[in-house]
Design an enzyme around this catalytic site. Structure first.
Site, PDB file in Angstrom:
ATOM      1  CD  GLU A 429      -2.852  -1.008  -0.146  1.00  0.00           C
ATOM      2  OE1 GLU A 429      -3.026   0.085  -0.707  1.00  0.00           O
ATOM      3  OE2 GLU A 429      -3.274  -2.080  -0.607  1.00  0.00           O
TER       4      GLU A 429
HETATM    5  C1  LIG Z   1       2.799  -9.503   1.028  1.00  0.00           C
HETATM    6  C2  LIG Z   1       2.505  -8.521  -0.051  1.00  0.00           C
HETATM    7  C3  LIG Z   1       1.189  -8.287  -0.420  1.00  0.00           C
HETATM    8  C4  LIG Z   1       0.906  -7.403  -1.458  1.00  0.00           C
HETATM    9  N1  LIG Z   1      -0.407  -7.233  -1.855  1.00  0.00           N
HETATM   10  C5  LIG Z   1      -0.672  -6.513  -2.966  1.00  0.00           C
HETATM   11  C6  LIG Z   1      -1.992  -6.457  -3.502  1.00  0.00           C
HETATM   12  O1  LIG Z   1      -2.934  -7.024  -2.947  1.00  0.00           O
HETATM   13  N2  LIG Z   1      -2.195  -5.761  -4.656  1.00  0.00           N
HETATM   14  C7  LIG Z   1      -1.186  -5.126  -5.302  1.00  0.00           C
HETATM   15  O2  LIG Z   1      -1.434  -4.523  -6.337  1.00  0.00           O
HETATM   16  N3  LIG Z   1       0.085  -5.148  -4.818  1.00  0.00           N
HETATM   17  C8  LIG Z   1       0.358  -5.824  -3.677  1.00  0.00           C
HETATM   18  N4  LIG Z   1       1.640  -5.872  -3.179  1.00  0.00           N
HETATM   19  C9  LIG Z   1       2.697  -5.140  -3.861  1.00  0.00           C
HETATM   20  C10 LIG Z   1       3.124  -3.894  -3.087  1.00  0.00           C
HETATM   21  O3  LIG Z   1       2.128  -2.930  -3.127  1.00  0.00           O
HETATM   22  C11 LIG Z   1       4.461  -3.409  -3.674  1.00  0.00           C
HETATM   23  O4  LIG Z   1       5.439  -4.334  -3.238  1.00  0.00           O
HETATM   24  C12 LIG Z   1       4.819  -2.010  -3.244  1.00  0.00           C
HETATM   25  O5  LIG Z   1       3.942  -1.075  -3.833  1.00  0.00           O
HETATM   26  C13 LIG Z   1       6.262  -1.617  -3.613  1.00  0.00           C
HETATM   27  O6  LIG Z   1       6.554  -1.945  -4.924  1.00  0.00           O
HETATM   28  P1  LIG Z   1       7.869  -2.795  -5.253  1.00  0.00           P
HETATM   29  O7  LIG Z   1       7.833  -3.979  -4.365  1.00  0.00           O
HETATM   30  O8  LIG Z   1       7.914  -3.032  -6.706  1.00  0.00           O
HETATM   31  O9  LIG Z   1       9.056  -1.913  -4.793  1.00  0.00           O
HETATM   32  P2  LIG Z   1       9.798  -0.802  -5.678  1.00  0.00           P
HETATM   33  O10 LIG Z   1       8.795   0.108  -6.269  1.00  0.00           O
HETATM   34  O11 LIG Z   1      10.775  -1.460  -6.575  1.00  0.00           O
HETATM   35  O12 LIG Z   1      10.574  -0.020  -4.535  1.00  0.00           O
HETATM   36  C14 LIG Z   1      11.806  -0.474  -3.992  1.00  0.00           C
HETATM   37  C15 LIG Z   1      12.392   0.648  -3.138  1.00  0.00           C
HETATM   38  O13 LIG Z   1      12.604   1.807  -3.945  1.00  0.00           O
HETATM   39  C16 LIG Z   1      11.911   2.913  -3.410  1.00  0.00           C
HETATM   40  N5  LIG Z   1      11.377   3.740  -4.485  1.00  0.00           N
HETATM   41  C17 LIG Z   1      10.689   3.319  -5.565  1.00  0.00           C
HETATM   42  N6  LIG Z   1      10.353   4.376  -6.328  1.00  0.00           N
HETATM   43  C18 LIG Z   1      10.844   5.466  -5.740  1.00  0.00           C
HETATM   44  C19 LIG Z   1      10.837   6.858  -6.061  1.00  0.00           C
HETATM   45  N7  LIG Z   1      10.222   7.338  -7.128  1.00  0.00           N
HETATM   46  N8  LIG Z   1      11.447   7.712  -5.210  1.00  0.00           N
HETATM   47  C20 LIG Z   1      12.048   7.254  -4.087  1.00  0.00           C
HETATM   48  N9  LIG Z   1      12.103   5.956  -3.749  1.00  0.00           N
HETATM   49  C21 LIG Z   1      11.506   5.069  -4.561  1.00  0.00           C
HETATM   50  C22 LIG Z   1      10.808   2.339  -2.548  1.00  0.00           C
HETATM   51  O14 LIG Z   1      10.391   3.229  -1.510  1.00  0.00           O
HETATM   52  C23 LIG Z   1      11.470   1.074  -2.012  1.00  0.00           C
HETATM   53  O15 LIG Z   1      12.205   1.374  -0.870  1.00  0.00           O
HETATM   54  C24 LIG Z   1       1.947  -6.721  -2.122  1.00  0.00           C
HETATM   55  C25 LIG Z   1       3.273  -6.941  -1.726  1.00  0.00           C
HETATM   56  C26 LIG Z   1       3.554  -7.834  -0.722  1.00  0.00           C
HETATM   57  C27 LIG Z   1       4.995  -8.075  -0.351  1.00  0.00           C
END
Ligand SMILES: Cc1cc2nc3c(=O)[nH]c(=O)nc-3n(C[C@H](O)[C@H](O)[C@H](O)COP(=O)(O)OP(=O)(O)OC[C@H]3O[C@@H](n4cnc5c(N)ncnc54)[C@H](O)[C@@H]3O)c2cc1C
Length: 563
Positions: A429
């Site tokens: 989220e």
């Molecule tokens: C158990 C679990 C349940 C989930 N459930 C759902 C669900 O029901 N539906 C759904 O759609 N998703 C779901 N997710 C996905 C979740 O919402 C994403 O993991 C989350 O939004 C972060 O995306 P990412 O993992 O790709 O991380 P990334 O976007 O790759 O981020 C990695 C790091 O980089 C940082 N970062 C990224 N972009 C920027 C920026 N522009 N500026 C500064 N820092 C940045 C982030 O803060 C983070 O520290 C779930 C994830 C998990 C682990």
């Protein structure tokens, strides 16, 4: 000594709900139905179901997890029965409109009930949270046919729903979503693409699951503005839709909550709302989900703090060598940790409940200016509550392990599960980093700090009443105001956004703590006073880091590449 997380303290939660800032005004607006006696009865009923069904289920969910059988997800033994009990008692519709069969209670009541349920099992609570938020989304944006078909069945808990945004190359950056939506020539759409990490993306709790899914239409512009929102049911006209569960993730925690990688292979879908408005509309769903993540953090922290205190009162170590060992709770270092944990929990609960009240006032206030102020304040508090409560869950769980020593690290005690379950709260989220950017770019710059001003007005009015810690809180509010103004004007402001969020969280929990000191409940008053003792020192650290500016990041290049 029991080695289970003890049940939530309904009496203390009810007292905090009654003291929630803004509740009196909310009661005037919603009329009868949310009076103190009714809310108390609802919380007690939640505690009964939580103890009877969810507490015994939690260790089974954690141990067994979910499994993929013949392409379908099966939940842990007993999950289906517990879900049935939850549905039959009407809990899925607690915050939904009475005309749809819901109980019509405000978000603050939902937050309090969710704390009680999540206390027994956070993984269980992931399903109803998605379902309720989807019902809000459909009620606000879908056409009449979708509403008529889905709303009564979501509100009753007969059907389920997910939020389906993330893809391998589109996590924080939803604008990179590649899943494609094409018109099917019959008024519907076909969805093709791969979604990742979808919570409860498939399960055996309900016969039909509606995926609230973001996709790109063929001629859409790149980025977030080109995204549209669709309802993609897993069953259409009695047949399974073209959706394949590719994989069930193996996770650090939340084992009982299935996290699915999903393929959409020309799946049938229906547009929700206007084409190209998907991301904006989806915030109707995302906002209550973020609030419920803050409840998850709060509840894990509260449970871990209670386990740690009970353990410290029993475990004996240290003291004079010629006398029996003393309970470790007598050591100042243990007292320091326990006081930090308990006071943080109580202050965070006020923050979460205040954010819930303001979210409802932001819809219900009759005067347009008051409504806009409440909505802006809710917007300011939400990223702070989501982030700080999430981090509180993990950090208090970690501190609880420290209090338990080796016992905390092994599975005989529940705090290692608390640590595992809570780690993801600061990620899903919207990560903490993304929430901090939301605070800076959206709340401060785009909305010109209206929410911050509303917060400062409220907090300063409370500080002006004086009392222990009021002067320190005033200084912290001052620091927040000047740091926010400096960062809003600084082109390199992103480097300080996270510290601003932390400073905002200290100001908000400091305000919360001051209010606690005035309650006629010695334990809560002591929690408030403890939290205020070092508030200024902690706030000054974040203000100082903000003042350092982006310049020091020049060192990062040398850090990453230097010899
Ligand atoms: C158990 C679990 C349940 C989930 N459930 C759902 C669900 O029901 N539906 C759904 O759609 N998703 C779901 N997710 C996905 C979740 O919402 C994403 O993991 C989350 O939004 C972060 O995306 P990412 O993992 O790709 O991380 P990334 O976007 O790759 O981020 C990695 C790091 O980089 C940082 N970062 C990224 N972009 C920027 C920026 N522009 N500026 C500064 N820092 C940045 C982030 O803060 C983070 O520290 C779930 C994830 C998990 C682990």
């Amino acid at each position: 000594m029991s080695n289970l997380v003890p049940p939530a303290d309904v009496d203390a939660i009810a007292a905090q709900v009654e003291a929630a800032p803004g509740l009196a005004r909310l009661r005037e607006l919603i009329g009868p139905g949310a009076d103190p006696d009714t809310l108390r009865a609802v919380l007690e009923e939640a505690a009964r179901l939580s103890a009877a069904w969810l507490a015994p289920l939690n260790p089974v969910m954690d141990r067994e997890g979910c499994r993929l059988e013949g392409g379908r997800v099966r939940t842990a033994a007993g999950h289906v029965e517990a879900w049935r009990a939850y549905v039959e008692a009407g809990w899925p519709g607690i915050d939904q409109p009475p005309e749809l069969g819901g109980a019509g209670l405000p978000l603050v009541a939902l937050a309090a009930c969710t704390e009680i349920f999540d206390r027994s099992s956070v993984a269980f609570g992931m399903a109803p949270t998605g379902l309720r938020a989807a019902a809000r989304l459909i009620a606000a944006h879908a056409d009449e046919a979708i509403k008529a078909e889905w709303l009564p069945r979501l509100v009753s808990g007969e059907w389920a729903a997910t939020i389906c945004i993330s893809e391998a190359d589109a996590g924080s950056d939803a604008g990179r979503i590649r899943t494609l939506a094409e018109p099917d020539g019959e008024g519907g759409w076909r969805i093709t693409g791969e979604k990742m990490w979808i919570s409860y993306g498939d399960h055996d709790l309900a016969p039909r699951i509606g995926h609230c899914l973001l996709a790109r239409t063929p001629a859409a512009a790149p980025g977030g503005a080109g995204l549209s929102l669709f309802l993609v049911p897993d069953v259409v006209d009695g047949e399974r839709n073209a959706i394949v569960i590719r994989r069930l993730e193996e996770k650090l925690g939340l084992h009982g909550s299935p996290t699915c990688a999903m393929g959409f292979e020309g799946a049938r879908a229906w547009l929700i709302g206007a084409e190209g408005r998907g991301l904006a509309q989806l915030f109707t769903m995302i906002a209550p989900m973020r609030l419920m993540v803050s409840v998850q953090g709060l509840t894990v922290a509260a449970g871990a703090a209670d386990v740690a205190l009970a353990y410290a009162e029993e475990r004996r170590q240290g003291g004079a060598p010629d006398a029996p060992p003393v309970p470790i709770v007598e050591h100042p270092d243990i007292q320091r940790m326990l006081a930090d944990m308990a006071s943080r929990v109580e202050a965070v609960r006020v923050l979460v409940l205040a954010a819930a009240v303001q979210a409802d006032l932001g819809r219900l206030e009759t005067d347009p200016e008051a409504r806009a102020d409440a909505a802006a304040l809710a917007g300011w508090l939400l990223p702070i509550a989501k982030t700080y409560a999430s981090e509180t869950g993990f950090e208090v769980a970690s501190a609880a392990i420290q209090v338990l020593g080796g016992a905390g690290y092994v599975k005989d005690w529940p705090v290692e599960q608390s640590l595992r379950d809570s780690r993801v709260f600061a990620i899903f989220e919207g990560t903490s980093g993304v929430q901090a950017l939301d605070l800076l770019h959206r709340r401060l710059r785009r909305e010109q700090g209206r929410g911050l001003r509303a917060f400062l007005r409220l907090a300063r009015a409370d500080a002006a009443l004086g009392g222990d810690g009021a002067a320190d809180l005033s200084l912290v509010l001052e620091l927040l105001e000047t740091s926010a103004a400096a960062l809003a004007a600084d082109p390199g402001g992103d480097a300080g956004a996270y510290d601003l969020l932390q400073l905002g969280a200290l100001a908000a929990t400091g305000w919360a703590a001051l209010r606690l000191t005035r309650l006629d409940r010695p334990r809560l008053a002591a929690a408030g006073r403890w939290w205020l003792t070092d508030l200024k020192a902690k706030a000054e650290l974040h203000a100082a880091k903000i003042a350092l500016g982006a310049g020091r990041l020049e060192l990062f290049e040398a850090l990453r590449r230097g010899p």
